[in-house]
Design an enzyme around this catalytic site. Structure first.
Site, mmCIF file in Angstrom:
data_model
loop_
_atom_site.group_PDB
_atom_site.id
_atom_site.type_symbol
_atom_site.label_atom_id
_atom_site.label_comp_id
_atom_site.label_asym_id
_atom_site.label_seq_id
_atom_site.Cartn_x
_atom_site.Cartn_y
_atom_site.Cartn_z
ATOM 1 N N GLU A 54 4.036 -9.975 -5.914
ATOM 2 C CA GLU A 54 2.915 -9.251 -5.303
ATOM 3 C C GLU A 54 1.890 -8.819 -6.344
ATOM 4 O O GLU A 54 0.694 -8.841 -6.083
ATOM 5 C CB GLU A 54 3.427 -8.046 -4.501
ATOM 6 C CG GLU A 54 4.102 -8.440 -3.198
ATOM 7 C CD GLU A 54 3.178 -9.241 -2.278
ATOM 8 O OE1 GLU A 54 1.954 -9.049 -2.330
ATOM 9 O OE2 GLU A 54 3.683 -10.083 -1.525
ATOM 10 N N TYR A 137 -1.142 -1.083 -0.983
ATOM 11 C CA TYR A 137 -0.831 -2.457 -0.588
ATOM 12 C C TYR A 137 0.523 -2.898 -1.136
ATOM 13 O O TYR A 137 1.374 -3.402 -0.403
ATOM 14 C CB TYR A 137 -1.930 -3.444 -1.059
ATOM 15 C CG TYR A 137 -1.441 -4.852 -0.891
ATOM 16 C CD1 TYR A 137 -1.466 -5.453 0.362
ATOM 17 C CD2 TYR A 137 -0.837 -5.538 -1.941
ATOM 18 C CE1 TYR A 137 -0.928 -6.717 0.560
ATOM 19 C CE2 TYR A 137 -0.298 -6.798 -1.756
ATOM 20 C CZ TYR A 137 -0.350 -7.381 -0.510
ATOM 21 O OH TYR A 137 0.198 -8.613 -0.303
ATOM 22 N N ASP A 155 -3.696 -7.454 3.217
ATOM 23 C CA ASP A 155 -4.365 -8.142 2.109
ATOM 24 C C ASP A 155 -5.604 -8.861 2.645
ATOM 25 O O ASP A 155 -5.924 -8.758 3.844
ATOM 26 C CB ASP A 155 -3.400 -9.102 1.377
ATOM 27 C CG ASP A 155 -3.253 -10.432 2.110
ATOM 28 O OD1 ASP A 155 -3.491 -10.472 3.338
ATOM 29 O OD2 ASP A 155 -2.900 -11.428 1.454
#
Ligand code: SF4
Length: 309
Positions: A54, A137, A155
């Site tokens: 990520e 996020y 995203d």
């Protein structure tokens, strides 16, 4: 992403007439059939593999991330392995992924995981969010993809799919808005496992079918419900979209300076850095920025190296 492989059919979930329901089954079924086999989606990736991926994927495409991810996990299979290294080694291994502050942030997160959580990536969203360098996020993505929890994971791909399919506009706003977060939460399936699958599936749809460059509606599982398509695809009439210029920017100069330091086994003199860019003011500004960001360490005698502490 380590999400449950096959899920109960969303139509059997207790969602009722939730606004996302018409989208859940088609998108998740499409994902079951078309999801790419990526290393961070395999069970052996674990939560650390998901977290590393990520960080890397936030501003870099999958094909560039893949080799660096593999090398990273082979060298540092656990957070404690990375935490034991100098932060400069993380910057070196980051290679040409760009936005190298992410390497320092990932190193800082690994140190905190080692010190505060016994070396295990925490499962709790609030504890993830409390790690240095982890924003909303990344905390939601790790909690959802690694631990199968129910979180809105917003995203750029997901935002584009929601903008088109649900809101009926071509592009989302330049920066994430409160309205988008609210919509994403409203669209989440009620069931935790299905929500995790939905997060991964809607993201993959944006990456493969409803892309920024091209929307492939003929291959889209929600074409029949898509608000933007049904409205005749009205042109974007919001503020101009941000460009992605690179050539000639300070970012390019920073990349060139860092490349010299990454490849050097020992500290390098100023003259070696001066060779990478012709314009002295911009070059100095870029180097000052790298030092201020902690990506480069100045040493006595006009030498520079990647940071050791
Ligand atoms: S129908 Fe077309 S525009 Fe709508 S979500 Fe699918 S690919 Fe995107």
């Amino acid at each position: 992403m380590t999400v449950p492989t096959k899920s109960p059919h969303p139509m059997n979930s207790p969602v009722g007439d939730a606004p996302g329901e018409p989208f859940h089954a088609p998108v998740i079924d499409w994902f079951d059939e078309h999801a790419r086999d990526l290393p961070w989606r395999r069970p052996e990736a674990g939560s650390w593999g998901v977290m590393v991926s990520e960080f890397m994927l936030q501003q870099t495409p999958v094909n560039r991330v893949l080799p660096v991810y593999e090398q990273w996990l082979a060298r540092w299979p656990r957070p404690a392995d990375l935490a034991a290294e100098a932060p400069g080694e993380a910057v070196r291994a980051w290679g040409r992924l760009g936005y190298p502050r992410r390497a320092l942030r990932l190193h800082g997160a690994a140190v905190a995981i080692t010190e505060r959580h016994g070396g295990d990536v925490p499962t709790d969203h609030a504890q993830l969010l409390a790690l240095p360098g982890i924003g909303e996020y990344t905390a939601a993505a790790v909690a959802s993809f690694a631990y199968g929890q129910r979180h809105a994971v917003l995203d750029t791909n997901v935002r584009r799919v929601f903008a088109r399919a649900v809101t009926g506009v071509q592009y989302p706003p330049n920066a994430t808005t409160a309205a988008e977060r609210k919509l994403a939460r409203a669209l989440l399936p009620a069931d935790e496992g299905i929500a995790a699958r939905w997060a991964a599936a809607s993201m993959e749809l944006g990456a493969l079918v409803c892309t920024a460059r091209n929307e492939n509606c003929h291959r889209c599982p929600i074409a029949a419900q898509c608000a933007w398509r049904l409205a005749g695809k009205p042109e974007h009439d919001g503020p101009p979209r941000r460009g992605q210029t690179y050539a000639g920017t300070d970012r390019q100069v920073r990349g060139k300076l860092l490349a010299v330091l990454r490849e050097a086994p020992a500290p390098v003199p100023q003259a070696a850095l001066d060779r990478v860019w012709h314009e002295p003011v911009q070059r100095a500004r870029a180097l000052d920025g790298l030092v201020a960001d902690g990506l480069v360490e100045p040493l006595p005698g006009g030498l520079y190296r990647l940071p050791l502490t």
